[in-house]
Design a protein around this motif. Structure first.
Motif, short mmCIF file in Angstrom:
data_model
loop_
_atom_site.label_atom_id
_atom_site.label_comp_id
_atom_site.label_asym_id
_atom_site.label_seq_id
_atom_site.Cartn_x
_atom_site.Cartn_y
_atom_site.Cartn_z
N GLU A 69 -5.72 13.17 5.90
CA GLU A 69 -6.29 12.18 4.70
C GLU A 69 -5.66 11.22 4.12
O GLU A 69 -4.91 12.57 3.54
CB GLU A 69 -7.61 12.85 4.10
N PRO A 70 -6.25 10.54 3.57
CA PRO A 70 -5.90 9.44 2.12
C PRO A 70 -5.49 10.58 1.03
O PRO A 70 -6.76 11.16 0.85
CB PRO A 70 -6.29 8.47 1.79
N PRO A 71 -5.05 10.52 -0.17
CA PRO A 71 -3.97 9.28 0.19
C PRO A 71 -2.30 10.25 0.82
O PRO A 71 -0.93 10.17 0.25
CB PRO A 71 -3.27 9.48 -1.50
N PHE A 72 -2.65 10.76 1.58
CA PHE A 72 -1.49 11.18 2.59
C PHE A 72 0.38 11.92 1.46
O PHE A 72 0.79 11.56 2.38
CB PHE A 72 -0.76 10.01 3.63
N GLY A 73 -0.46 13.02 1.44
CA GLY A 73 0.47 13.37 0.19
C GLY A 73 1.64 12.34 -0.59
O GLY A 73 2.39 12.83 -0.80
N VAL A 96 0.81 -1.39 -0.11
CA VAL A 96 -0.33 -0.17 -0.16
C VAL A 96 1.44 1.14 0.02
O VAL A 96 1.85 1.61 0.69
CB VAL A 96 -1.19 -0.01 1.07
N PRO A 97 0.32 2.21 -0.63
CA PRO A 97 1.08 3.45 -1.15
C PRO A 97 1.24 4.31 0.26
O PRO A 97 0.62 4.13 1.35
CB PRO A 97 0.39 4.65 -1.78
N LEU A 98 3.25 4.75 0.60
CA LEU A 98 3.69 5.48 2.03
C LEU A 98 2.06 6.46 2.04
O LEU A 98 1.81 7.47 1.28
CB LEU A 98 4.83 5.19 1.93
N PRO A 99 2.40 6.65 3.36
CA PRO A 99 1.92 7.63 3.76
C PRO A 99 2.83 9.31 4.14
O PRO A 99 3.95 8.81 5.02
CB PRO A 99 0.93 7.21 5.43
N TRP A 100 2.67 10.70 3.35
CA TRP A 100 3.72 11.45 3.46
C TRP A 100 3.50 12.57 4.64
O TRP A 100 3.77 12.54 5.57
CB TRP A 100 4.28 11.68 2.42
N THR A 101 2.01 12.97 4.28
CA THR A 101 2.26 13.98 5.27
C THR A 101 0.34 14.14 5.08
O THR A 101 -0.32 13.85 4.57
CB THR A 101 2.47 15.84 4.11
N GLY A 102 -0.53 15.38 5.29
CA GLY A 102 -1.52 15.35 5.86
C GLY A 102 -2.31 14.49 6.80
O GLY A 102 -2.01 13.81 7.36
N ARG A 105 -3.43 8.44 9.85
CA ARG A 105 -2.36 9.89 9.35
C ARG A 105 -2.25 10.06 10.84
O ARG A 105 -0.61 11.03 10.96
CB ARG A 105 -3.90 10.98 10.25
N ASP A 106 -1.69 9.06 11.76
CA ASP A 106 -0.72 9.27 12.70
C ASP A 106 0.22 8.65 12.50
O ASP A 106 1.86 8.64 13.39
CB ASP A 106 -1.37 8.87 13.80
N TYR A 107 0.65 8.48 11.11
CA TYR A 107 2.15 7.37 10.73
C TYR A 107 2.84 7.96 9.94
O TYR A 107 3.40 7.09 9.35
CB TYR A 107 1.25 5.91 10.18
N THR A 108 2.44 9.17 9.03
CA THR A 108 3.09 9.63 8.28
C THR A 108 4.33 9.62 8.70
O THR A 108 4.89 10.19 9.91
CB THR A 108 2.09 11.06 7.48
N VAL A 109 5.51 10.40 7.42
CA VAL A 109 6.96 10.78 8.02
C VAL A 109 6.25 12.16 8.56
O VAL A 109 7.29 12.38 9.69
CB VAL A 109 7.06 11.21 6.41
N GLU A 110 5.10 12.96 8.50
CA GLU A 110 5.44 13.85 8.94
C GLU A 110 4.73 14.34 10.80
O GLU A 110 5.60 15.05 11.32
CB GLU A 110 3.93 15.49 8.25
N ALA A 111 3.76 13.23 10.82
CA ALA A 111 4.07 13.23 12.19
C ALA A 111 4.37 12.73 12.82
O ALA A 111 5.03 13.07 13.67
CB ALA A 111 2.64 11.94 12.00
#
Ligand code: NOJ
Ligand code: CA
Length: 563
Positions: free
Chosen positions: A439-443, A431-437, A464-470
């Motif tokens: 909501e899906p698709p998290f940047g 599944v695509p990585l979550p980067w920012t933000g 949302r709590d697992y993005t790189v940004e977070a």
């Protein structure tokens, strides 16, 4: 070729020691390109997206990247069906983009490994198309395994081999004159015809491919399905009664080694030798080690470690055996917990049965994600402290788990279709990585492009709590644990140097404790109760907080310095 001689060997961790070749103890990050980062907002990860995020990988502290296949492919098996070995898949970019990636990575001190697939190609590959057109008994067909069928009218497959993706390993073709014709062998999906490695032209063509990429500065290859290239030319039925000592008609045949000896000579012919890393699924450790003899591959994935339960005795046994069977051939061990084919380890470790088994992926069984995460944190400190190369699958540094809730119509993996849904397939770890933000698709497709739907639009909202940004700069996050560990692995004498032997320390039941070199030590508590740490100088890092009275809690690991 790009100049990067200054990083050919990492500085020795202890002053005065001879620097080792980089691949002996590198931390290699596996990039599943289509799910890493999208650079042109079409929902598919690509080389541009990867280049944009190289800074993230350099900050994380990895030494090398292994990219899953990124060559032109109809994507019947996510790029493991290659139609042209010497170009780049258009949805991932261009050759120029790959050249730029190599240069940019080298400038950041990061090596690039590509993924070569020698057992099979795509059924759209010009050689296979030519073979179909040329008809039976042609030279073009001798690149593959074409055979007449058995039974009346040749209606039955030539033998009883089954494909790894489900169903028979043979598909019948229609001959150019329109009649039902020969069958061709495919150990994987029908879109992946097996090459005939008895044909010298096949061998020569792959050497040409290796040289093509080495000439562009690629530092090495991960070798796909490395043990099944050579077939018994008589193509006998697989004997269900055969024992482990009987030669198998295609798995791990003795003739395979001369192929890798030739490849090693090619890899060694460069000023800066290139590395070969095998995907070798073989149960027998002695047979496995043969692939790692000095004139063959440099390293191979240690799947027995990946498959092992979260259990102190089982893990200790695997670690000891691994070190023991690598020693005679002088090859570095490797340590890996996850990849694009297996259930993510947060999920595995959060189940009652924590092993990994291809035939029973445990799909749908209850998962305690909190427990799995706690164990995954401890496992990170365990495997990054072991002697040899470490392989990190994208997203594990974010603590991602297997996404099991994927609607059937979104599933892409051929395993799902070919087993009529019995096998859930491997989409859940891709599944695509979550980067920012929030909501899906998290940047995934870059800032301000959240309308672009990823190719597999199944990121859980809770990511949302697992993005790189977070996670960046959150000291309790998985990402910061990995960043700290990778940083310490480079800076603390002992952990990162493969030549520093592992020495076990006496510990209570259920605790794994070992020293690396003179001063570094790792302690992992797999028992149910908190335990005291061994006498130490400093606590470098722990995977979870110690108890109020300074004990190491259950499912927690610590890195220490000792007298
Ligand atoms: C192993 C790869 O890791 C897997 O993803 C692929 O489906 C098979 N080999 C066939 O190439
Ligand atoms: Ca894209």
């Amino acid at each position: 070729m790009t100049a990067h001689t200054d990083t050919s060997t990492r500085p020795a961790s202890v002053a005065g020691q001879v620097a080792e070749p980089w691949w002996r103890d590198a931390v290699t990050y596996q990039v599943y390109v289509r799910s890493f980062a999208d650079g042109n907002a079409d929902g598919i990860g690509d080389l541009r997206g990867l280049r944009d995020r190289l800074g993230y990988l350099a900050d994380l502290g990895v030494d090398a990247l292994w990219l899953n296949p990124c060559f032109p492919s109809p994507m019947a098996d996510a790029g493991y069906d290659i139609a042209d070995y010497r170009d780049i898949e258009p949805s991932f970019g261009t050759l120029a983009e790959m050249d730029a990636l190599i240069a940019q990575a080298h400038a950041a001190g990061i090596r690039i490994l590509l993924d070569i697939v020698p057992n099979h190609c795509s059924d759209r590959h010009p050689r296979f198309q030519q073979a179909l057109r040329a008809g039976p008994r042609s030279a073009a067909r001798s690149w593959f395994w074409f055979r007449p069928g058995r039974g009346p009218g040749g209606d039955e497959p030539p033998n009883n081999w089954q494909s790894y993706c489900g169903g028979p390993a043979w598909t019948r073709v229609t001959e150019p004159d329109g009649t039902p014709g020969q069958w061709y062998l495919h150990l994987f999906a029908p879109e992946q015809p097996d090459f005939n490695w008895d044909n010298p032209a096949v061998r020569a063509d792959f050497v040409k491919t290796l040289r093509f990429w080495f000439g562009r500065g690629v530092d090495g290859f991960r070798i796909d399905s490395a043990a099944v290239l050579v077939k018994d030319p008589l193509l006998p039925d697989l004997d269900p009664e055969a024992g482990p000592a009987d030669p198998h008609p295609y798995n791990d045949r003795d003739g395979i080694h001369e192929i890798y000896q030739e490849w090693r000579a090619v890899a060694d012919s460069y000023n800066e030798p290139r590395a070969l890393l095998g995907e070798v699924w073989i149960a027998d450790p002695q047979r496995f080690a043969k692939y790692l003899r000095p004139q063959e591959m440099h390293a191979a994935f240690n799947f027995r470690f990946l498959q092992c339960a979260w259990d102190p005795a089982a893990l200790r046994a695997v670690i000891e055996q691994t070190v023991d069977f690598h020693r005679p051939v002088g090859a570095p061990a490797t340590w890996v917990l996850s990849n694009h084919d297996v259930t993510r380890h947060v999920t595995r470790y959060g189940r009652t049965d924590t092993r990994f088994d291809f035939d029973d992926r445990g799909h749908g069984r209850p998962v305690d994600v909190e427990l799995g995460t706690r164990r995954a944190r401890a496992a990170a400190l365990l495997y990054l402290a072991l002697p040899g190369g470490a392989y990190l699958y994208q997203g594990e540094e974010l603590g991602l788990w297997e996404v099991e809730q994927i609607p059937d119509e979104l599933r892409q993996d051929p395993m799902w279709r070919r087993t009529a849904g019995q096998n859930p397939g491997r989409d859940g770890c891709r599944v695509p990585l979550p980067w920012t933000g929030s909501e899906p698709p998290f940047g995934f497709s870059g800032p301000g492009t959240d309308e672009a739907e990823p190719w597999l639009p199944t990121q859980p909202a809770s990511w949302r709590d697992y993005t790189v940004e977070a996670q960046l700069d959150d000291p309790d996050s998985m990402l910061e644990l990995y960043r700290s560990a990778l940083n310490l692995r480079r800076s603390v004498p002992g952990f990162g140097s493969e030549r520093e032997p592992l020495r076990w320390i006496d510990a209570t039941d259920g605790v794994l404790a070992f020293r690396r070199g003179d001063a570094a030590a790792c302690v992992v508590n797999l028992s149910a109760d908190p335990v005291a740490l061994p006498p130490h100088q400093t606590i470098l890092l722990t995977s979870s907080p110690l108890t109020d009275d300074g004990l190491l809690p259950s499912d927690c690991a610590a890195w220490l310095t000792m007298e």
